[in-house]
Structures are given as C-alpha cells and as structure tokens.
Design an enzyme around this catalytic site. Sequence first.
Site, PDB file in Angstrom:
ATOM      1  N   CYS A 142       0.861  -1.374   0.268  1.00  0.00           N
ATOM      2  CA  CYS A 142       0.295  -0.052   0.089  1.00  0.00           C
ATOM      3  C   CYS A 142       0.911   1.160   0.210  1.00  0.00           C
ATOM      4  O   CYS A 142       0.564   2.879  -0.747  1.00  0.00           O
ATOM      5  CB  CYS A 142      -0.510   0.109   1.026  1.00  0.00           C
ATOM      6  SG  CYS A 142      -2.127  -1.327   1.664  1.00  0.00           S
ATOM      7  N   ALA A 143       2.054   0.944   1.005  1.00  0.00           N
ATOM      8  CA  ALA A 143       2.476   2.497   0.696  1.00  0.00           C
ATOM      9  C   ALA A 143       4.037   3.301  -1.190  1.00  0.00           C
ATOM     10  O   ALA A 143       3.598   4.040  -1.365  1.00  0.00           O
ATOM     11  CB  ALA A 143       3.672   2.173   2.112  1.00  0.00           C
TER      12      ALA A 143
END
Length: 165
Positions: free
Chosen positions: A60-61
């Site tokens: 996600c990051a």
Amino acid sequence: MAKITLKGNPFKTVGKLPKVGKEAPKFSLIKADLSKAKLKDFKGSKVILNIFPSIDTGTCAASVRKFNEEASKLENTKVLCISRDLPFAQARFCGAEGLENVITLSDFARGKFGKAYGLTIENGPLANLHSRAIVIIDEKGKVVYTEQVPEIVDEPNYEAALKAI
C-alpha cells in the site's frame, strides 16, 4: 462480487467495481484535516482513485509513493489515495515520506465508499477493509478505467492505469 486472494487464500468483495463508461458513484470521504471531500469537488479534473487496505503495509505504501511520483507529471489530474485508515495515520505517513502530490482520504467512519464502489472485503482477516483497486474517472465524472488487483499483496498495474489518463 470479485474474488481476490491474500497470499493465495481466497476472499470476496461485497460487489464489483463500477463499470467503465458509467457515472462514478458519488462519495464523501474524510481529509487529513477532518473536513469532507466529495467526488464533485474534483469535477473538471481527471481523478485516479488509488484504493488499498492500509497505508501501513509495504504494498500500500509503495502504491502511494509511486502515484505521488507520477502525479507530478500529469496535467489536470488529482490522485486520491483511499483507505479505511484514520486520517491521522494517512497524514503521518505522507508527512514522514514527504509526499505532496497525492490527496489521502479516509473511509473510516462508515465504509460507505467501499460499499458503493463494490470493494469492501467481505470475509477473512481483512474483512471490512478495502481491496486493492484502481478507478480512473474523467473530467465529466465517468469511469474510464478500473483494476481490481486479484492478489492483495501485489501492486496495481501502474502502466495500464497511467495510459488510461
């Protein structure tokens, strides 16, 4: 419903992503300053919805970093990074990373966005979080591209998404 996996284990979403060519479902999400952002606020701009389970995971990051990098090269385009994380966590991450080209929005309160876009995970350890997906909306509010990432730990197809812009 979409069938997705987490490290090969199957799960389902509550529905399917909006159809290409249709009006994007309206939404109201929470910004880092706790004010509301609505889809209509972005009308007249192309909008990339980068949707994911939690900003505090590696994949996600990575997607937030990648779209932040690409956003600076795109004309008349807003990148909205959407999850059920608290707005404070989203702001902390972007502040620590120096990310200024994306807008983080939270669906933490009721999860209405995830249900409207058909991407709330229905079962399993990530139940009620959002699946990993990309939705691109044109200046008039029509969906022009969608991707439901089939394996949650995989990154989206950035090249295909950016081509759709």
